[in-house]
Motif scaffolding. Structure first.
Motif, mmCIF file in Angstrom:
data_model
loop_
_atom_site.group_PDB
_atom_site.id
_atom_site.type_symbol
_atom_site.label_atom_id
_atom_site.label_comp_id
_atom_site.label_asym_id
_atom_site.label_seq_id
_atom_site.Cartn_x
_atom_site.Cartn_y
_atom_site.Cartn_z
ATOM 1 N N ASP A 196 0.835 -1.190 0.000
ATOM 2 C CA ASP A 196 0.000 0.000 0.000
ATOM 3 C C ASP A 196 0.880 1.254 0.000
ATOM 4 O O ASP A 196 2.116 1.171 0.043
ATOM 5 N N ALA A 197 0.248 2.419 -0.020
ATOM 6 C CA ALA A 197 0.967 3.688 -0.122
ATOM 7 C C ALA A 197 1.927 3.927 1.043
ATOM 8 O O ALA A 197 3.068 4.368 0.818
ATOM 9 N N GLU A 199 3.606 1.732 2.867
ATOM 10 C CA GLU A 199 4.768 0.867 2.697
ATOM 11 C C GLU A 199 5.645 1.345 1.535
ATOM 12 O O GLU A 199 6.877 1.276 1.602
ATOM 13 N N ARG A 200 5.007 1.832 0.501
ATOM 14 C CA ARG A 200 5.748 2.369 -0.640
ATOM 15 C C ARG A 200 6.571 3.583 -0.214
ATOM 16 O O ARG A 200 7.749 3.707 -0.553
#
Length: 492
Positions: A196-197, A199-200
């Motif tokens: 998800d965002a 973690e990115r």
């Protein structure tokens, strides 16, 4: 000899598998390692062997280094060899003789009480297929086809089952003569998964990467071969994304890229999943395990500046399967990358890549490890797949133009002093042996390739002009294989 630290002992032959790979690059070993992990998780014992360790007279290093230098110093010659063996449909007398030298040694090394043997390397498939066909090996032999493109040398007589990633390589394997081909999907380390965002963003921060700019991850295998410098410059100059380059163990290449002003350059990387989580698109040149890991991550893939031989045929097969874009013209680079990063083409490719790893709708018992375990435990179903199998439909592989190669300028005659002549002759013999052995063990047939190439002696002479036996381990690619016309720090 067995791979250190990777042996678990069990008494039942129905619960024990041997995997034979080869440390040529890192892709074949990477596939073997993930197969092993999954088989052990399924309750089987696994022994791993490196075919290069089994070769007589300690020839494994010679093979590995010769293949490496052929790719680096004479890629056009590798393309010639690859194409000639493809036309010939595989090996010949010289190839068979060289590979037979490993047969008895491998047979003696195999432990007693095994239920199946799996190859992740074409040379190993040839050796195991011969043992199985001659009756010296009495358990099923499987070949796990690690790539989307199947050179005929992958398909060996005597192998019971070929496990394919997709319908495209399955059709190619059948066209090459494989009788029992089963589409089982790929394997990849479970760390390669969509994120998800948050973690990115965390992955970008961990590597010191720009928080919002589009990133193009450029990977060139564990050896860092191919026109990587030129591709990195193209990525930077086209403006579609910031290049993020992984050079594997090629430290010279990493230094050159930094000197070129490429800001984000890495050598060998242990956290490749993290880099893929941070990136917006993968740009690759060989089409091996790294591409599969990108698919599992949900990262769109582009093939560009491909290495000769399997790099080109993999690019064609990936493009045909609809899972990766093949960019043949530098003028298309900005447009295609933009589509992959932000456009509908990227969404379609993400879905197609992730679908390779989706559970079978008819049940969870899917994948090459599950199929291997089933055959090991039962020994059943060793028959050709039904002709109405979805992967049995004929598929025509797109034509791949041969890599252009330089025309050598005439060389003036040179008088060699007698003493130097005595030194040069063994070097020439070592060169011929290295080149032949390297590609013979990789593909099973370089001796035949040179013999069947239209100008075998000229090819060997040109290879001799391109390679230097005195700089083992220090060779690096400085030229560029043209992108237009033909279009495994981490592994290939």
């Amino acid at each position: 000899m067995p791979h250190p630290g990777n042996t678990v002992r069990r008494p039942s032959s129905a619960e024990r598998v041997v995997i034979v790979s080869a440390s040529v690059g890192a892709g074949h070993d990477g596939a073997a390692a993930e197969l092993e992990r999954r088989l052990v998780a399924a309750g089987l014992a696994v022994d791993r062997f490196d075919l290069l360790d089994v070769l007589p007279a300690r020839l494994g290093r010679l093979v590995r280094d010769g293949y490496h230098r052929l790719l680096v110093r004479a890629p056009w010659a590798y393309q010639r060899i690859y194409s000639s063996t493809e036309r010939a449909g595989g090996g010949g007398p010289m190839a068979r003789a060289l590979l037979r030298s490993a047969e008895e040694r491998l047979l003696r090394a195999l432990p007693a009480g095994i239920g199946a043997v799996v190859s992740t390397y074409p040379g190993a498939s040839r050796v195991l297929g011969n043992l199985r066909r001659d009756g010296r090996l009495t358990v099923p032999v499987l070949t796990y086809l690690t790539d989307f493109s199947v050179h005929p040398l992958w398909v060996a007589d005597g192998v019971d089952v070929h496990l394919a990633l997709h319908a495209v390589p399955a059709a190619q394997a059948r066209a090459a003569g494989a009788r029992d081909v089963r589409v089982c999907g790929p394997v990849a380390d479970p760390r390669f998964r969509p994120v998800d965002a948050p973690e990115r963003a965390a992955a970008r921060a961990r590597f010191g990467l720009p928080p919002t700019a589009p990133l193009a991850l450029l990977v060139a295998g564990s050896w860092g071969v191919g026109p990587v410098r030129e591709v990195a410059r193209d990525l930077r100059d086209c403006g579609a994304a910031v290049p993020l380059v992984v050079c594997g163990r090629n430290e010279t290449l990493a230094d050159q890229l930094r000197a070129d002003g490429i800001e984000h350059v890495h050598g060998w990387v242990d956290d490749m999943p993290g880099l893929m989580h941070a990136a917006d698109v993968l740009v690759q040149n060989a089409g091996g395990l790294t591409s599969l890991e990108a698919f599992a991550t949900g990262l769109p893939v582009a093939s560009y500046g491909c290495i000769p031989g399997h790099g080109l045929t993999n690019a064609a097969a990936l493009d045909e399967a609809g899972v990766a874009a093949w960019i043949r013209d530098p003028a298309q680079l900005k447009y295609v990358l933009g589509e992959l990063i932000d456009g509908p083409r990227g969404l379609l490719q993400r879905e197609a890549g992730l679908a390779l790893f989706a559970d079978d709708p008819h049940g969870p018992d899917r994948g090459p490890a599950a199929e291997t375990a089933r055959i090991c435990r039962t020994g059943a179903e060793l028959v050709p797949a039904p002709t109405d199998h979805p992967s049995a439909a004929p598929i025509v592989r797109p034509a791949v133009p041969p890599t252009a190669h330089p025309v050598a300028a005439p060389i003036a005659p040179r008088v060699t002093p007698p003493a130097a002549r005595r030194v040069a002759r063994p070097a020439a013999l070592r060169l011929a042996a290295t080149t032949a052995l390297a590609c013979t063990v990789w593909a099973g047939a370089v001796g035949t390739a040179v013999a069947t190439t239209e100008s075998g002696p000229g090819l060997m002479h040109a290879i001799g002009q391109s390679l230097d036996l005195d700089d083992l381990g220090h060779a690096h690619h400085t030229g560029r294989v043209p992108v237009q016309g033909h279009a495994k720090g981490h592994h290939a």
